[in-house]
Enzyme design. Sequence first.
Site, PDB file in Angstrom:
ATOM      1  CG  ASP A 199      29.843  49.884  21.015  1.00 37.60           C
ATOM      2  OD1 ASP A 199      29.998  51.086  21.341  1.00 37.60           O
ATOM      3  OD2 ASP A 199      29.155  49.089  21.687  1.00 37.60           O
TER       4      ASP A 199
ATOM      5  CB  CYS B 189      31.533  49.941  24.209  1.00 40.39           C
ATOM      6  SG  CYS B 189      31.614  49.280  25.881  1.00 40.39           S
TER       7      CYS B 189
ATOM      8  CB  THR C 164      29.069  50.579  30.163  1.00 35.40           C
ATOM      9  OG1 THR C 164      29.452  49.327  29.540  1.00 35.40           O
ATOM     10  CG2 THR C 164      27.552  50.689  30.206  1.00 35.40           C
TER      11      THR C 164
ATOM     12  CG  HIS D 235      49.163  51.345  41.559  1.00 32.34           C
ATOM     13  ND1 HIS D 235      48.487  51.073  42.728  1.00 32.34           N
ATOM     14  CD2 HIS D 235      49.947  52.431  41.825  1.00 32.34           C
ATOM     15  CE1 HIS D 235      48.850  51.949  43.676  1.00 32.34           C
ATOM     16  NE2 HIS D 235      49.718  52.789  43.144  1.00 32.34           N
TER      17      HIS D 235
ATOM     18  CG  HIS E 195      53.081  48.944  41.396  1.00 26.26           C
ATOM     19  ND1 HIS E 195      51.902  48.628  42.038  1.00 26.26           N
ATOM     20  CD2 HIS E 195      53.603  50.015  42.047  1.00 26.26           C
ATOM     21  CE1 HIS E 195      51.714  49.489  43.043  1.00 26.26           C
ATOM     22  NE2 HIS E 195      52.726  50.322  43.072  1.00 26.26           N
TER      23      HIS E 195
END
Length: 143
Positions: free
Chosen positions: A8, A65, A67, A98, A133
Site C-alpha cells: 500500500d 504495508c 506495519t 518451519h 513441519h
Amino acid sequence: MVIAMACDHAGYPLKITIKEHLKSRGIDVIDLGTDSEDPVDYPIYGKKLGEFVAAKNADQGIAVCGTGIGISMACNKVKGIRCALCTSVEMGQKARQHNNANILALGGRTTDPDLAIKIVDAWLSEKFLGQHHTRRIEMLDEM
Ligand code: RB5
C-alpha cells in the site's frame, strides 16, 4: 526465481528498496502495485498478491504495508497462502524452515530498510525443514 510484490502507500518506499535489491541479485520481480504514496486500501493489494501467488504465477511473494499487519491479514485470507509477518532475521529464517511461508510481509514504517533486506535474504536462503513441519503446513492449507 520469480517474486511478486505488492504494497500500500505506506509500504511503497520499502517495496522499491527491496525490489531494487532483488533485481541486483538477479531475481525477477513482478510488481502488482501500488505505484505511489497516494493512499490506497491494503486489503486490495494483499488479496491481489495472495491470489497471484496461490495461482502459481510467481514462486513467492513479498507484501509491504505500514506495519505489515494489515496486508499479511489480507494475504492469509487466500487459500494456500502462508504469509509470515517478520520483524527479525530469525523470524525470516523460521518462516522458511518451519512454515515454508510463500509470502513474506514487512512493515515499511516499522522495520529499518537495512534490516528488511537482511530478513528478505534470510527467508530466501533458508530451506524448508520438512518432516513434522510438513504435516503442520498441510493442516494450514486444508483450513
Ligand atoms: C496505512 O495508514 C496503514 O494503516 C497500513 O499501511 C497498515 O499499517 C495496516 O496494517
